[in-house]
Design a protein around this motif. Sequence first.
Motif, PDB file in Angstrom:
ATOM      1  N   GLY A  19       0.682  -6.343  -2.636  1.00 39.19           N
ATOM      2  CA  GLY A  19       2.012  -6.979  -2.633  1.00 39.19           C
ATOM      3  C   GLY A  19       1.910  -8.259  -1.824  1.00 39.19           C
ATOM      4  N   LEU A  20       1.591  -9.342  -2.512  1.00 40.02           N
ATOM      5  CA  LEU A  20       1.259 -10.578  -1.791  1.00 40.02           C
ATOM      6  C   LEU A  20       2.332 -11.657  -1.951  1.00 40.02           C
ATOM      7  N   ALA A  21       3.589 -11.246  -1.921  1.00 39.59           N
ATOM      8  CA  ALA A  21       4.659 -12.235  -1.773  1.00 39.59           C
ATOM      9  C   ALA A  21       4.557 -12.780  -0.340  1.00 39.59           C
ATOM     10  N   ASN A  61      -2.623  -7.638  -5.761  1.00 36.62           N
ATOM     11  CA  ASN A  61      -1.254  -7.859  -6.209  1.00 36.62           C
ATOM     12  C   ASN A  61      -1.191  -7.435  -7.665  1.00 36.62           C
ATOM     13  N   ARG A  62      -0.017  -6.976  -8.087  1.00 37.73           N
ATOM     14  CA  ARG A  62       0.147  -6.524  -9.481  1.00 37.73           C
ATOM     15  C   ARG A  62      -0.383  -7.582 -10.448  1.00 37.73           C
ATOM     16  N   THR A  63       0.022  -8.800 -10.210  1.00 37.75           N
ATOM     17  CA  THR A  63      -0.500  -9.909 -11.012  1.00 37.75           C
ATOM     18  C   THR A  63      -1.437 -10.706 -10.117  1.00 37.75           C
ATOM     19  N   LYS A 114      -0.942 -14.307  -7.613  1.00 33.48           N
ATOM     20  CA  LYS A 114      -0.585 -14.425  -6.188  1.00 33.48           C
ATOM     21  C   LYS A 114      -1.824 -14.272  -5.309  1.00 33.48           C
ATOM     22  N   MET A 149       3.270  -3.931   0.636  1.00 29.63           N
ATOM     23  CA  MET A 149       4.299  -4.930   0.974  1.00 29.63           C
ATOM     24  C   MET A 149       5.060  -5.341  -0.290  1.00 29.63           C
ATOM     25  N   VAL A 150       5.513  -4.350  -1.037  1.00 31.43           N
ATOM     26  CA  VAL A 150       6.284  -4.677  -2.246  1.00 31.43           C
ATOM     27  C   VAL A 150       7.762  -4.386  -1.999  1.00 31.43           C
ATOM     28  N   LYS A 151       8.572  -4.720  -2.977  1.00 29.05           N
ATOM     29  CA  LYS A 151      10.013  -4.526  -2.868  1.00 29.05           C
ATOM     30  C   LYS A 151      10.352  -3.077  -2.546  1.00 29.05           C
ATOM     31  N   ALA A 181       9.807   0.126  -6.809  1.00 32.67           N
ATOM     32  CA  ALA A 181       8.486  -0.517  -6.816  1.00 32.67           C
ATOM     33  C   ALA A 181       7.579   0.152  -5.780  1.00 32.67           C
ATOM     34  N   VAL A 217       4.005   2.101  -6.563  1.00 32.94           N
ATOM     35  CA  VAL A 217       2.724   1.727  -5.963  1.00 32.94           C
ATOM     36  C   VAL A 217       2.138   2.902  -5.167  1.00 32.94           C
TER      37      VAL A 217
HETATM   38  P1  2AM Z   1       4.238  -9.502  -8.563  1.00 29.36           P
HETATM   39  O1  2AM Z   1       3.720 -10.732  -7.884  1.00 29.36           O
HETATM   40  O2  2AM Z   1       3.262  -8.981  -9.559  1.00 29.36           O
HETATM   41  O3  2AM Z   1       5.615  -9.679  -9.120  1.00 29.36           O
HETATM   42  C1  2AM Z   1       7.538  -8.845  -4.021  1.00 29.36           C
HETATM   43  O4  2AM Z   1       8.316  -8.826  -5.189  1.00 29.36           O
HETATM   44  C2  2AM Z   1       6.157  -8.275  -4.306  1.00 29.36           C
HETATM   45  O5  2AM Z   1       6.294  -6.957  -4.848  1.00 29.36           O
HETATM   46  C3  2AM Z   1       5.350  -9.076  -5.303  1.00 29.36           C
HETATM   47  O6  2AM Z   1       4.044  -9.114  -4.791  1.00 29.36           O
HETATM   48  C4  2AM Z   1       5.438  -8.255  -6.562  1.00 29.36           C
HETATM   49  O7  2AM Z   1       4.334  -8.361  -7.419  1.00 29.36           O
HETATM   50  C5  2AM Z   1       5.497  -6.869  -6.007  1.00 29.36           C
HETATM   51  N1  2AM Z   1       6.092  -5.904  -6.933  1.00 29.36           N
HETATM   52  C6  2AM Z   1       7.365  -5.852  -7.355  1.00 29.36           C
HETATM   53  N2  2AM Z   1       7.567  -4.800  -8.171  1.00 29.36           N
HETATM   54  C7  2AM Z   1       6.368  -4.184  -8.294  1.00 29.36           C
HETATM   55  C8  2AM Z   1       5.940  -3.019  -8.984  1.00 29.36           C
HETATM   56  N3  2AM Z   1       6.780  -2.296  -9.741  1.00 29.36           N
HETATM   57  N4  2AM Z   1       4.638  -2.689  -8.876  1.00 29.36           N
HETATM   58  C9  2AM Z   1       3.799  -3.427  -8.128  1.00 29.36           C
HETATM   59  N5  2AM Z   1       4.158  -4.500  -7.444  1.00 29.36           N
HETATM   60  C10 2AM Z   1       5.429  -4.889  -7.497  1.00 29.36           C
END
Ligand code: 2AM
Length: 475
Positions: A9-11, A32-34, A37, A73-75, A79, A83
Amino acid sequence: ARAQIGVTGLAVMGSNIARNLARHGHTVALHNRTTAKTDALLEKHGDEGDFVRTESMEEFVAALEKPRRVLIMVKAGDATDAVISELADLMEDGDVIIDGGNSLYTDTIRREKEMSERNLNFVGAGISGGEVGALEGPSIMPGGPAEAYESLGPLLESISAHVDGEPCCTHIGPDGSGHFVKMVHNGIEYADMQLIGEAYDLLRRALGLDVEQIADVFRDWNSGDLESYLVEITAEVLSQKDAETGKPLVDVIVDAAGQKGTGRWTVKSALDLGVPVTGIGEAVFARALSSELDQRSAATDLKPGVIGEQPADTDAFVSDVRAALYASKVIAYAQGFDQIRAGSEEYGWDLHPGAMATIWRGGCIIRAQFLNRIRDAYDENPDLKSLLLAPYFRDAVEEGVESWRRVVTTAAGLGIPVPAFASSLSYYDGLRSERLPAALTQGLRDYFGAHTYQRVDKEGTFHTLWSEDRSEVEA
Ligand code: 2AM
């Protein structure tokens, strides 16, 4: 496998914590999911320390030394659950999952239980200090099993803020206690900000000072007992001029306060625990009122009915407002610590209030000199019935109580809203009253609902036969 810790979770918050860890010499696996980041972080800051780039969750987990430590460190909310579940499937007995998000403590209690059934250590860690704190040293409030803290503690302590050589991080207690304490911290932050707002409003509307003068007052207040980050940045915000209009920035900002919900959580929890957190409650409601822009604009012509005058002596009133601010702040903290004590009892956490005061001295938004005094108070007497009764705070509030009354009286006379100043004063008066009208409440409850009452002069539970001959019976 060579990374000491992984961050997923690299926001902004996650990135900054990861950089902070790397800057302190730890090897950090990034996920990170994507991957965009992850790559953005590496491109900008990859030279700050030793990072391990990973794409899949499998690769991420495989990059970690055992016992593995992963900071999520995600939402907060779904979420985080998603994770956790993905990670848990890949991890092994004794590994540690840390949730560094703003999770609701009851979620943390549930997650800790689920993970412990799978022999994983789950640590719900409150992290305060915003983006800058995350990078340069936050205040960290980790809960969870003591065993997990043994291996994790030194790592977290190394990246936390430090005050007088002591880290602003300590093991808070079991399961959800870390997030609970973080939540109350945020509630206190709401109260602190509301009190500052009321002080500013009084200086402006009761005394007619201009914004620049008020900035100077806050600059002056940022020494001694009121010295704190929030008072310091109040002077900064008030000094800021809008580039477009040349007005003070504060005059071009819409006066509708937002909230992300942690203040509301604090009040909801306090209601459940039966703890009067009036300062925090008023702060949450004041934000809610401010946001009702339609309702407010429809109500601006309500009669003010002013019965007071502008205080004659400006310096004296400024000093009264300072005393009122300080006394109300003591009340807000006393109430917050009452909530911590009540939560500790409710959930069997054995929390140490002095330890909370210690780790809030640096890194977090409510950092203040004042917290040294709170720590001393609990060091001296861990079983304090109320922070207000610690000799230092008692003296300070008693010294300021007349000022406090003058401020609330003046505000009421002039029609300036001071919900937190006024309710804190009422709390103070309620607490010190020998008799409260609760006796009448009990009488009424007995009258309409036969809810019974106790007597001051003998043991037992009683009921008056209101609809019969009004004699008293033992219930
Ligand atoms: P993202 O960059 O792929 O969107 C804050 O939103 C952080 O939480 C971001 O790093 C985001 O990843 C991650 N995030 C939000 N929802 C997620 C989920 N369902 N699974 C994994 N990461 C999540």
